[in-house]
Design a protein around this motif. Structure first.
Motif, short mmCIF file in Angstrom:
data_model
loop_
_atom_site.label_atom_id
_atom_site.label_comp_id
_atom_site.label_asym_id
_atom_site.label_seq_id
_atom_site.Cartn_x
_atom_site.Cartn_y
_atom_site.Cartn_z
N TRP A 165 0.84 -1.20 0.00
CA TRP A 165 0.00 0.00 0.00
C TRP A 165 0.87 1.25 0.00
O TRP A 165 1.94 1.27 0.63
N PRO A 166 0.42 2.31 -0.66
CA PRO A 166 1.23 3.54 -0.73
C PRO A 166 1.22 4.31 0.57
O PRO A 166 0.43 4.04 1.50
N GLY A 167 2.08 5.32 0.65
CA GLY A 167 2.18 6.13 1.85
C GLY A 167 0.98 7.03 2.10
O GLY A 167 0.87 7.64 3.16
N SER A 168 0.08 7.11 1.13
CA SER A 168 -1.13 7.93 1.29
C SER A 168 -2.17 7.27 2.18
O SER A 168 -3.23 7.85 2.44
N VAL A 169 -1.88 6.05 2.66
CA VAL A 169 -2.79 5.34 3.56
C VAL A 169 -2.29 5.51 4.99
O VAL A 169 -1.16 5.12 5.31
N THR A 170 -3.13 6.08 5.85
CA THR A 170 -2.74 6.36 7.24
C THR A 170 -3.63 5.60 8.20
O THR A 170 -4.86 5.60 8.07
N GLU A 171 -3.03 4.94 9.18
CA GLU A 171 -3.78 4.27 10.24
C GLU A 171 -4.19 5.28 11.30
O GLU A 171 -3.37 6.11 11.74
N LEU A 172 -5.46 5.20 11.73
CA LEU A 172 -5.94 6.07 12.79
C LEU A 172 -6.78 5.26 13.78
O LEU A 172 -7.62 4.47 13.38
N SER A 173 -6.55 5.48 15.07
CA SER A 173 -7.37 4.87 16.10
C SER A 173 -8.72 5.58 16.16
O SER A 173 -8.87 6.68 15.61
N PRO A 174 -9.72 5.00 16.82
CA PRO A 174 -10.99 5.71 16.97
C PRO A 174 -10.84 7.10 17.58
O PRO A 174 -11.51 8.05 17.14
N ASP A 175 -9.96 7.25 18.58
CA ASP A 175 -9.76 8.58 19.17
C ASP A 175 -9.17 9.55 18.16
O ASP A 175 -9.56 10.73 18.09
N ASP A 176 -8.22 9.06 17.36
CA ASP A 176 -7.62 9.92 16.33
C ASP A 176 -8.66 10.28 15.27
O ASP A 176 -8.66 11.42 14.75
#
Length: 323
Positions: free
Chosen positions: A44-55
């Motif tokens: 996957w490219p760097g344009s995919v960001t992981e975020l938690s529910p709080d984030d």
């Protein structure tokens, strides 16, 4: 656009995140079904960001989510619980329907059929026809495949199958046919849940393969002479299109969307297992004929299921819902 999307179907999402947008993917500590985060076996490219529910909630509060791509009914509630936004009301949303109805098509009403603010986007025309979507606006965006390259060599005179969780999915995935073909022909199976399949069908155990990164699996598939797609009831397995793009000749049931995806020169579609077995034997004995069919399969897949067309179709829909 900044698009919130859950990691549900790895192959489909891999194509989707190749676009020009930013993609926000929920992640949970256990990386379970509602929070898998970034893929680990796909690139996957760097344009995919992981975020938690709080984030995600903080991002939503700052206006940082432009659209939501839903893929399961309960994600409507997850969007509100994790971001405070109402899908289709506070933030533009679409719902991707990957699957055929589980029960009878004539009595299967889509979970989003009673609303008209969230379009339902089907991945095949077969899905579009089988689901009763009621008041929901509908569209079709056919699959797009990232070209893995012409990897077929056919050096191993055997059949290959890709299926995840074959025992649980049973007749839907044609597991009974895999067991039958494996008794008559040299056959290898790739996917998740191979230990269970080995217990269910001990004669297949020596030729079961699990935990392949996607690129490695494509190279492994290309060594086999023929691809078998035994699925009875699925909208259109991406593994079939990937095998065609690799350059493999294909055998499949004449069911769901397969007749649209596989032209006669690329393989054989039949609901008679004996016919499929007969063609398999022909190709196993004649690599030249197998190569010709595989070349036709690759040409057709690239022309009809290219990732460029797929992303352009999705840009059109995202622009519509976001305007």
């Amino acid at each position: 656009m900044r698009i919130l999307i859950w990691h549900v179907h790895g192959s489909w999402t891999t194509s989707f995140v190749q676009g020009r947008h930013e993609y926000l993917v929920p992640v949970l500590p256990d990386r379970g079904p509602d929070g898998r985060g970034r893929a680990r076996t796909w690139d996957w490219p760097g344009s995919v960001t992981e975020l938690s529910p709080d984030d995600l909630r903080a991002t939503a509060a700052d206006g940082g989510i432009d659209a939501v791509v839903l893929q399961r009914p309960h994600e409507v509630d997850l969007v509100h619980d994790w971001t405070g936004l109402r899908a289709g009301v506070d933030v533009p949303a679409v719902y991707v329907e990957h699957d055929t109805p589980r029960e009878h098509a004539v009595t299967s009403r889509h979970p989003l059929a009673a609303q008209s603010t969230i379009p339902v986007v089907h991945v095949t025309w077969f899905n579009h026809l089988m689901w009763d979507c009621g008041d929901a606006p509908t569209r079709v965006v056919e699959h797009g495949i990232i070209d893995p390259g012409a990897l077929w060599t056919g050096e191993d005179p055997s059949l290959a199958v890709v299926v995840n969780e074959p025992v649980r999915r049973g007749r839907i995935a044609g597991t009974d046919l895999v067991v039958r073909f494996g008794r008559e022909l040299p056959l290898h199976v790739y996917g998740m849940g191979m230990a269970e399949l080995g217990q269910f069908a001990p004669h297949l155990a020596p030729t079961l393969h699990e935990d392949y990164p996607q690129a490695d699996m494509h190279r492994a598939l290309g060594r086999h002479r023929v691809y078998l797609h035994p699925y009875r009831w699925t909208s259109l397995g991406l593994s079939l299109l990937e095998a065609m793009t690799i350059g493999m000749p294909v055998l499949a049931l004449s069911a769901t969307e397969a007749p649209r995806a596989v032209p006669p020169e690329a393989g054989l579609l039949s609901n008679d297992p004996a016919q499929l077995e007969s063609r398999a034997r022909e190709w196993l004995a004649d690599p030249g004929a197998a190569a010709a069919a595989g070349a036709a399969a690759r040409e057709h897949a690239l022309a009809h299921y290219g990732v460029g067309r797929f992303l352009a179709d999705w840009d059109e829909i995202l622009t519509e819902v976001g305007s």
